[in-house]
Design a protein around this motif. Sequence first.
Motif, PDB file in Angstrom:
ATOM      1  N   ARG A 108     -46.249  39.334  35.688  1.00 43.37           N
ATOM      2  CA  ARG A 108     -44.956  39.558  35.057  1.00 43.37           C
ATOM      3  C   ARG A 108     -44.235  38.260  34.718  1.00 43.37           C
ATOM      4  N   GLU A 127     -45.765  35.637  32.945  1.00 40.08           N
ATOM      5  CA  GLU A 127     -46.204  35.544  31.571  1.00 40.08           C
ATOM      6  C   GLU A 127     -47.710  35.592  31.559  1.00 40.08           C
ATOM      7  N   GLY A 128     -48.263  36.276  30.624  1.00 42.96           N
ATOM      8  CA  GLY A 128     -49.701  36.366  30.552  1.00 42.96           C
ATOM      9  C   GLY A 128     -50.382  35.041  30.301  1.00 42.96           C
ATOM     10  N   ILE A 135     -38.212  36.622  22.054  1.00 45.04           N
ATOM     11  CA  ILE A 135     -37.125  36.737  23.022  1.00 45.04           C
ATOM     12  C   ILE A 135     -36.008  35.763  22.688  1.00 45.04           C
ATOM     13  N   ARG A 166     -31.662  41.173  30.795  1.00 47.59           N
ATOM     14  CA  ARG A 166     -33.001  41.778  30.876  1.00 47.59           C
ATOM     15  C   ARG A 166     -33.874  41.027  31.871  1.00 47.59           C
ATOM     16  N   MET A 210     -36.908  41.852  35.270  1.00 47.46           N
ATOM     17  CA  MET A 210     -38.016  40.975  35.639  1.00 47.46           C
ATOM     18  C   MET A 210     -37.825  40.307  36.991  1.00 47.46           C
ATOM     19  N   ARG A 264     -33.316  29.982  28.431  1.00 47.02           N
ATOM     20  CA  ARG A 264     -34.087  29.363  29.509  1.00 47.02           C
ATOM     21  C   ARG A 264     -33.791  27.894  29.680  1.00 47.02           C
ATOM     22  N   ASP A 277     -37.150  31.724  34.841  1.00 44.24           N
ATOM     23  CA  ASP A 277     -37.286  32.555  33.635  1.00 44.24           C
ATOM     24  C   ASP A 277     -38.313  31.965  32.666  1.00 44.24           C
ATOM     25  N   PRO A 278     -39.557  31.847  33.108  1.00 42.58           N
ATOM     26  CA  PRO A 278     -40.548  31.192  32.256  1.00 42.58           C
ATOM     27  C   PRO A 278     -40.833  31.964  30.982  1.00 42.58           C
ATOM     28  N   CYS A 279     -41.114  31.233  29.940  1.00 43.03           N
ATOM     29  CA  CYS A 279     -41.454  31.837  28.650  1.00 43.03           C
ATOM     30  C   CYS A 279     -42.652  31.097  28.098  1.00 43.03           C
TER      31      CYS A 279
END
Lengths: 145, 510
Positions: free
Chosen positions: B13, B15-16, B64, B107, B112, B426, B491-493
Amino acid sequence: MQKTLIICVGNRFFSEDDTGPRVYDHLLGLSDRPEDIGVIDGGLAGLALLPLLEGRQRVVFVDRLEGLAPPGEPVILTGDRVAAMAEGYGHNAGIPFLLAMLPKVCSSPWPECLVVGMSGDADEPMIDQLARFSIEVARNGSNGF
Amino acid sequence: MSKRLECAIPLNRVEGDLELKVAVENGRVVDSWSSGTMFRGFERIMVGRGALDGLVITPRICGICSMTHLTAAVNALDCIAGIVPPANAIRLRNVALMVETIQSDIRQSLLMYLVDFANPIFADHAWYEQAVARYQAMQGSRCIGAIKETKRLLEIVALIGGQWPHTSFMVPGGVVYAPPINDLQKSLQLLKGFKRWYEQTVLGCSLARWQAITSVAELDEWLNEQETHRSSDVGFLLSAGRAIGLDRLGIGHAHFLSYGAFNIPEGSLVVGSTGQLVASGFAVGQEVGSFDQRHIAEQVAYSWYADQTPGGLHPMEGVTTPVASGAEGNKYSWVKAPRYAGQAAETGPLAERVVARDPLFLDLLQCDQGASSLTRQLARLIRATHLFAAAEQWLNEMIAHQAMPYYLPVPPLLNGEGVGLTQAARGALGHWVKIREGRITHYQIITPTAWNGSPRDEQGVRGAWEQALIGTPLADPDDPVLAGMVVRSFDPCLVCSVHVIGGGRRRLMA
């Protein structure tokens, strides 16, 4: 507002994920595309597509689908089946999460949702086939498929 | 002798596109390696394209935070044009970016982060049933509420920018559209409606009551004051987070970076420092200094890119030359290692609070002996409290001055160099652009997750969350819930920081 919508999803900058956007482009160029069916480039909007679903009767998503049929063969999935694939929210939450949340957050009766697609690197005839298939499904639902 | 275990831990969850490897001794993380697993090619995609193409392409970097990429891209082009957009254009840009930031924070926090409290590992805690009822994935009442409310909030961006995500309504010199008063008034009502929900649900009190808190002692007093505070999302985060020790985990380098955001237009009644609502600065511990983008350099000693000059390259000179033959020695990530004045830094809402010298958060850093996962997440959950008033004010100012311009004509951008900086949800986001004869010849992007999720630098210094993981308990590598919460507090992206694909990975549907 058109009661039936085709939403093509995917990333047109990414060849392994551009089936939906290519179908979108193709649909716009079809002279016999029914006027009562709306066509939307859903891109990577995911959950942000929610407002587009409200008030519709039927929504057909078009995407690349892997592992469900031989390459080039159109596949149709019910919204419930796709929603069952949802694992939770993340930045890459996509159509499964959207469809899983739809009944919970929709402020009006939610539409019948279907997902069509095909696997593999589609050539132009395949894109045409998928585009016309999406119109048929938008017209008739999953009946007959 | 203690046993040392090295393992890759699943953080789906997060990040892939993120893989995390840790070394564990005596049940705690003693070392970590964060790897962005996909190459992001946007810098290369941009070269050779038209001067304005960044306005359309770079928002597609991320679904996002597309508005922040648009903001950084247009800031760089404004810089090249040498133009300050009209006050109304700045207001409209600011409001759109604020809305995106607020929805992202909500969100991330509810869907998350707080969802982890519903993990059965915490079933013995008194608050567990409440966590499941509220935050369980796709079922929890607060999760569903958050989606409903943020969906409504984002209608503001649809009114302002035509769509969300991936709008391109900002252009050099301003914005493409002067919204009619009806749309501005509707936006104001949407914002006020969201604020009411936020006060009732997230805070459990009025904004004014929350903003009166200036120390940890006052925070505890607030928590004990009444049930609505304790049962709010903030109250739950504080109580449950302390119960599982998040106030003692996730302590990073204690270097904080903010580029600043939300330029204050001339004539506005909104007040801020450094000419912006969110101040820029670089803090070492609680010592806050000024920020100068010339001190940024990206290093690649541990990244899958061709080796560069020692000390790294400023992004205006930076190159993106991928090298991944499988024989690169120590290299382990597609994320570069940005450094400020040679130092690793974390960025995000906590950095914004530290740079703003917020007394509550400075006190929290003191009490937690650093930037804990809990404090970092609290900063995100309450960031909206620092944005609502300005957003309302700017909407009101546009309504009052609706006839004033939203755009100043800009001649074709033929040659120049520009830097576009802003604060994404972020953290610090920058675009560095060069244009020659109307074409982009250079485009470098440093995302917030490049700062927070960077690999080691030339000195072997870990990236922000690599460092923050040290000391985290890891009893079960297959269910690393606390390690996940430490990383997720940033909050990694990774979809933003790395892009394009490696072989064999395909999404089914997204």
